[in-house]
Design a protein around this motif. Structure first.
Motif: not given
Length: 148
Positions: A37-38, A40-42, A44, A46-47
């Motif tokens: 989740a981190e 993806v957020h930081y 990517r 959020g994608h």
């Protein structure tokens, strides 16, 4: 890596953190960094497309917490073209990390024994994400580790 290096000797004698591969059937050790989740957020924005190729390096993988966690989360996400490269200079730690991956049936992990300082010579290619937590401060020249 020098065979007389006291830090190397410490991690061969005392793989860190202490983990029992039998515990993999009971729980997944999660934390930060390297939680999907981190990433993806930081990393990517959020994608995350599980169909897209994703390569991560866990430099100083120890007994495998970050590598196992991220590999398991990627497998559960359906990411079929994901590869986590575990890099550590401690064979004792690697044995535990590999046993943990085997206990989970993870096939998206590649295990490499070596030093972060030799990264270019190892020919591992590029990475989308690099976790190097708790490593640089052990080096005689932390800037060289960061540059690698």
């Amino acid at each position: 890596m020098r065979s007389d290096d006291p830090v190397h000797a410490q991690y061969e004698a005392l793989p860190y953190p202490p983990r029992d591969p039998a515990d993999e059937s009971k729980r997944l050790v999660t934390g930060s960094p390297s939680h999907l989740a981190e990433v993806v957020h930081y990393v990517r924005g959020g994608h995350f497309d599980p169909a897209q190729r994703f390569r991560a390096l866990i430099a100083g993988g120890g007994t495998g917490d970050a590598a196992i966690m991220l590999a398991q989360q990627l497998a559960e996400s359906g990411a079929r073209d994901a590869e986590i490269t575990y890099l550590d200079w401690s064979t004792a730690s690697r044995v535990i990390a590999e046993a943990r991956a085997h206990a989970r049936g993870l096939t998206n992990l590649r295990f490499v024994t070596g030093s972060l300082l030799d990264l270019a010579a190892l020919g591992l290619g590029g990475f989308d994400y690099i976790d190097c937590c708790g490593v640089l401060h052990h080096l005689e020249d932390p800037d060289a580790g960061l540059a690698a």
